[in-house]
Design a protein around this motif. Structure first.
Motif, PDB file in Angstrom:
ATOM      1  N   TYR A  60      -1.085  49.546  66.450  1.00 34.28           N
ATOM      2  CA  TYR A  60      -1.137  50.004  67.825  1.00 34.28           C
ATOM      3  C   TYR A  60      -2.530  50.562  68.112  1.00 34.28           C
ATOM      4  O   TYR A  60      -2.986  51.475  67.419  1.00 34.28           O
ATOM      5  CB  TYR A  60      -0.124  51.124  68.095  1.00 34.28           C
ATOM      6  CG  TYR A  60       1.287  50.834  67.640  1.00 34.28           C
ATOM      7  CD1 TYR A  60       2.260  50.411  68.531  1.00 34.28           C
ATOM      8  CD2 TYR A  60       1.664  51.041  66.314  1.00 34.28           C
ATOM      9  CE1 TYR A  60       3.557  50.181  68.112  1.00 34.28           C
ATOM     10  CE2 TYR A  60       2.967  50.811  65.879  1.00 34.28           C
ATOM     11  CZ  TYR A  60       3.895  50.388  66.787  1.00 34.28           C
ATOM     12  OH  TYR A  60       5.175  50.165  66.368  1.00 34.28           O
ATOM     13  N   LYS A  61      -3.199  50.054  69.112  1.00 35.13           N
ATOM     14  CA  LYS A  61      -4.486  50.613  69.508  1.00 35.13           C
ATOM     15  C   LYS A  61      -4.254  51.769  70.458  1.00 35.13           C
ATOM     16  O   LYS A  61      -3.465  51.677  71.389  1.00 35.13           O
ATOM     17  CB  LYS A  61      -5.343  49.535  70.201  1.00 35.13           C
ATOM     18  CG  LYS A  61      -6.720  50.044  70.600  1.00 35.13           C
ATOM     19  CD  LYS A  61      -7.527  48.960  71.303  1.00 35.13           C
ATOM     20  CE  LYS A  61      -8.841  49.523  71.794  1.00 35.13           C
ATOM     21  NZ  LYS A  61      -9.628  48.520  72.540  1.00 35.13           N
ATOM     22  N   LYS A  62      -4.942  52.881  70.202  1.00 35.56           N
ATOM     23  CA  LYS A  62      -4.761  54.089  71.021  1.00 35.56           C
ATOM     24  C   LYS A  62      -5.565  53.981  72.322  1.00 35.56           C
ATOM     25  O   LYS A  62      -6.549  53.283  72.388  1.00 35.56           O
ATOM     26  CB  LYS A  62      -5.195  55.322  70.269  1.00 35.56           C
ATOM     27  CG  LYS A  62      -4.361  55.548  68.992  1.00 35.56           C
ATOM     28  CD  LYS A  62      -4.500  56.941  68.468  1.00 35.56           C
ATOM     29  CE  LYS A  62      -3.768  57.927  69.369  1.00 35.56           C
ATOM     30  NZ  LYS A  62      -3.773  59.289  68.827  1.00 35.56           N
ATOM     31  N   ILE A 112      -6.674  53.589  65.647  1.00 37.40           N
ATOM     32  CA  ILE A 112      -5.398  52.882  65.748  1.00 37.40           C
ATOM     33  C   ILE A 112      -4.308  53.657  65.007  1.00 37.40           C
ATOM     34  O   ILE A 112      -4.598  54.503  64.158  1.00 37.40           O
ATOM     35  CB  ILE A 112      -5.486  51.448  65.179  1.00 37.40           C
ATOM     36  CG1 ILE A 112      -5.910  51.478  63.708  1.00 37.40           C
ATOM     37  CG2 ILE A 112      -6.447  50.596  65.997  1.00 37.40           C
ATOM     38  CD1 ILE A 112      -5.935  50.116  63.037  1.00 37.40           C
ATOM     39  N   ASN A 113      -3.058  53.369  65.366  1.00 38.81           N
ATOM     40  CA  ASN A 113      -1.891  53.855  64.639  1.00 38.81           C
ATOM     41  C   ASN A 113      -1.250  52.670  63.924  1.00 38.81           C
ATOM     42  O   ASN A 113      -1.187  51.573  64.481  1.00 38.81           O
ATOM     43  CB  ASN A 113      -0.870  54.491  65.583  1.00 38.81           C
ATOM     44  CG  ASN A 113      -1.435  55.720  66.283  1.00 38.81           C
ATOM     45  OD1 ASN A 113      -2.424  56.286  65.846  1.00 38.81           O
ATOM     46  ND2 ASN A 113      -0.803  56.122  67.367  1.00 38.81           N
ATOM     47  N   THR A 140       4.791  56.137  60.277  1.00 36.50           N
ATOM     48  CA  THR A 140       3.628  55.863  61.126  1.00 36.50           C
ATOM     49  C   THR A 140       2.468  56.762  60.721  1.00 36.50           C
ATOM     50  O   THR A 140       2.634  57.986  60.627  1.00 36.50           O
ATOM     51  CB  THR A 140       3.955  56.090  62.615  1.00 36.50           C
ATOM     52  OG1 THR A 140       5.017  55.220  63.004  1.00 36.50           O
ATOM     53  CG2 THR A 140       2.729  55.810  63.487  1.00 36.50           C
ATOM     54  N   SER A 173       2.812  47.197  61.814  1.00 36.90           N
ATOM     55  CA  SER A 173       2.602  47.146  63.262  1.00 36.90           C
ATOM     56  C   SER A 173       1.340  47.940  63.577  1.00 36.90           C
ATOM     57  O   SER A 173       1.213  49.094  63.150  1.00 36.90           O
ATOM     58  CB  SER A 173       3.786  47.746  64.005  1.00 36.90           C
ATOM     59  OG  SER A 173       4.963  46.994  63.760  1.00 36.90           O
ATOM     60  N   TYR A 179       7.566  45.082  71.869  1.00 33.56           N
ATOM     61  CA  TYR A 179       6.920  46.338  72.213  1.00 33.56           C
ATOM     62  C   TYR A 179       7.184  46.659  73.682  1.00 33.56           C
ATOM     63  O   TYR A 179       7.347  45.760  74.504  1.00 33.56           O
ATOM     64  CB  TYR A 179       5.409  46.264  71.975  1.00 33.56           C
ATOM     65  CG  TYR A 179       5.018  46.055  70.532  1.00 33.56           C
ATOM     66  CD1 TYR A 179       4.960  47.128  69.653  1.00 33.56           C
ATOM     67  CD2 TYR A 179       4.693  44.795  70.058  1.00 33.56           C
ATOM     68  CE1 TYR A 179       4.590  46.944  68.330  1.00 33.56           C
ATOM     69  CE2 TYR A 179       4.323  44.601  68.738  1.00 33.56           C
ATOM     70  CZ  TYR A 179       4.273  45.682  67.878  1.00 33.56           C
ATOM     71  OH  TYR A 179       3.914  45.510  66.574  1.00 33.56           O
ATOM     72  N   SER A 221      -0.174  45.501  71.178  1.00 31.79           N
ATOM     73  CA  SER A 221       0.005  45.782  69.759  1.00 31.79           C
ATOM     74  C   SER A 221       0.191  44.470  69.000  1.00 31.79           C
ATOM     75  O   SER A 221       0.644  43.475  69.564  1.00 31.79           O
ATOM     76  CB  SER A 221       1.209  46.698  69.557  1.00 31.79           C
ATOM     77  OG  SER A 221       1.038  47.908  70.272  1.00 31.79           O
ATOM     78  N   TYR A 275       5.866  48.507  77.178  1.00 33.34           N
ATOM     79  CA  TYR A 275       4.660  48.939  77.871  1.00 33.34           C
ATOM     80  C   TYR A 275       5.004  49.339  79.302  1.00 33.34           C
ATOM     81  O   TYR A 275       6.015  48.889  79.860  1.00 33.34           O
ATOM     82  CB  TYR A 275       3.612  47.819  77.929  1.00 33.34           C
ATOM     83  CG  TYR A 275       3.169  47.287  76.596  1.00 33.34           C
ATOM     84  CD1 TYR A 275       2.099  47.860  75.924  1.00 33.34           C
ATOM     85  CD2 TYR A 275       3.808  46.198  76.005  1.00 33.34           C
ATOM     86  CE1 TYR A 275       1.689  47.371  74.691  1.00 33.34           C
ATOM     87  CE2 TYR A 275       3.410  45.705  74.784  1.00 33.34           C
ATOM     88  CZ  TYR A 275       2.340  46.298  74.134  1.00 33.34           C
ATOM     89  OH  TYR A 275       1.942  45.813  72.920  1.00 33.34           O
ATOM     90  N   GLN A 285      -1.183  57.967  61.963  1.00 34.69           N
ATOM     91  CA  GLN A 285      -1.934  57.999  63.215  1.00 34.69           C
ATOM     92  C   GLN A 285      -3.430  58.214  62.968  1.00 34.69           C
ATOM     93  O   GLN A 285      -3.848  58.719  61.930  1.00 34.69           O
ATOM     94  CB  GLN A 285      -1.395  59.103  64.126  1.00 34.69           C
ATOM     95  CG  GLN A 285       0.050  58.890  64.551  1.00 34.69           C
ATOM     96  CD  GLN A 285       0.518  59.961  65.510  1.00 34.69           C
ATOM     97  OE1 GLN A 285       0.053  61.098  65.470  1.00 34.69           O
ATOM     98  NE2 GLN A 285       1.445  59.609  66.386  1.00 34.69           N
TER      99      GLN A 285
END
Length: 209
Positions: free
Chosen positions: A207-209, A111-112, A174, A205, A84, A5, A86, A176
């Motif tokens: 975030y790749k799904k 992405i989110n 967020t 921020s 983050y 992320s 993981y 999505q």
């Protein structure tokens, strides 16, 4: 390996047109480059916390403990740091000092995006919760008042979470499943379909799904 992320900023909104001439609302973001500043393995070794830094700053813009840490790691000084979490099996070949760019993203990726929504101050119940107003006729004395809040001798109190007037906005939100429509690797800019939280210049921020 899973894509890490990243952090970015909201530049603003505009619109583009597809081949059929339909207008599509889009948001322009500048994302990265980000640098890995810390890697912490939890005791169970199941999860790994990775901290990244964003936006280079000068030595006189940070305090001495932060400067000492960056000097020890031999990395530049950063204004923003975010950690983050993981799964350890998803993260391999990651070292402190690794630079993350939007080259890890592609047009069409989903992405989110998380960020702080725009604060709107102390707002009434109609604006904050979309309640209906009272009658506007001459005899009515209830135009924008909240009305009954349901409390009586029993239970003798107002339940927590009751929808009433109060602070509106300014919370972490967020969004999505946002689609990337365009990428400019040279200028670290991505164009996504739809809107994201916050005002222009807000830290986000990604975030790749």
């Amino acid at each position: 390996m899973k894509s890490l992320s990243m952090l970015g900023k909201k530049i603003g909104m505009t619109q583009i047109f597809d081949k059929q001439g339909m207008a599509i609302p889009v948001t322009v973001l500048t994302v990265g480059p980000c640098t890995v500043t810390s890697i912490n393995h939890q005791k169970s070794n199941e999860y790994t916390n990775i901290q990244i830094g964003y936006e280079y700053i000068k030595l006189n813009q940070i305090n001495k403990p932060q400067a000492g840490l960056f000097n020890k790691l031999k990395i530049p000084y950063f204004k923003y740091l975010k950690e983050y979490k993981y799964l350890s099996e998803e993260i391999k070949d990651i070292n402190i000092g690794k630079v993350l760019t939007i080259q890890e993203l592609q047009v069409g990726n989903i992405i989110n995006i998380s960020g702080k929504s725009i604060g709107k101050g102390f707002s009434g119940y109609q604006k904050r919760h979309h309640f209906s107003r009272g009658p506007m006729s001459h005899g009515s004395k209830n135009h924008r008042q909240p009305g009954s809040i349901g409390a009586g001798t029993t239970p003798g109190r107002v339940f927590p979470g009751k929808k009433m007037a109060g602070r509106m906005g300014g919370k972490q939100v967020t969004i999505q499943n946002l689609e990337i429509l365009d990428i400019n690797i040279k200028d670290n800019i991505i164009v996504i379909k739809g809107s994201v939280p916050g005002k222009n210049g807000n830290i986000l921020s990604i975030y790749k799904k």
